[in-house]
Design an enzyme around this catalytic site. Sequence first.
Site, short mmCIF file in Angstrom:
data_model
loop_
_atom_site.label_atom_id
_atom_site.label_comp_id
_atom_site.label_asym_id
_atom_site.label_seq_id
_atom_site.Cartn_x
_atom_site.Cartn_y
_atom_site.Cartn_z
CG ASP A 17 -1.74 1.17 1.59
OD1 ASP A 17 -2.38 1.45 0.33
OD2 ASP A 17 -2.03 2.15 2.68
CB THR A 19 -1.42 6.56 2.48
OG1 THR A 19 -1.63 7.13 0.91
CG2 THR A 19 -1.42 7.34 3.69
CG ASP A 212 -0.66 1.82 7.27
OD1 ASP A 212 -2.15 2.06 6.01
OD2 ASP A 212 -1.49 3.02 7.61
#
Length: 269
Positions: A17, A19, A212
């Site tokens: 991912d 960000t 996250d």
Amino acid sequence: IFNGGVLALKPAIAVFDKTGTLTTGEMEVHTVESFPPGREQEAATLAFSLEAHGSHPIGRAIQKYGKQQGLDVRDIEDFQSMSGKGVQGRDGDALCVLGRRELLEGGPLAEWIKEVPEPPAEYVENWIFKGDLIARILLKDQIRRESKPILEGLRRSGIRTVMLTGDRRGAADSVGGEIGIDEVRSGLSPEDKVLAIREYSNLGYKVAMVGDGVNDAPSLAAAYVSVAMGARGSDAALAQSEVVLMKARIDNFMAAKELSHRARSIIRQ
């Protein structure tokens, strides 16, 4: 798999991912723009109210900006999170929405939004609209300094690297080019990310997914190996992950990989 008497092995793929994983996730609000100008304060207050309890990096950045500016929190009713797209709620009788540009491209403002140029590549934009109020918030994220050497190390070990993000193409390509990732897929919904994981898996690759956020949880569940960034990782991401990187340091991913190889070698011996 044998092909003409030669053992052909599919390399592993590490999917990240963007960000909060390859970048710090510590976004900051850079600019608030209204169309036409003059209603920036109103737009910022509405965004602050919508994100009053948000846990996404964009939501945290808007919260921080709102507190710094001393903005009031308005009472938002019927609050809803639109997975991978934004949030919405009602301010009195009016529907207000905060989210990606795609929300405007599929509605009555589709023709108008085509005339609004995208911001520079290093910025992430979030649009807010309620009635005749149309505005956008530009935010900026910072790349983790350790991301580039970690990706280089993975490449040297024969692992292909891929970034999956919901961000627009310009911002995603800018980050991907700076850190030297092999492949960038942008503008993805959480469902699109899952499809990408399954696509690689169906081609025979062993896929490790690192994420996250709550929107990463479905992708983590679909991966062969699921890895969560522990310090700021959402409960959903942590629950779906087999490996948790403490202190949210991406270089711990390489450490975990090397440790697993050592452990496997000892077991074989």
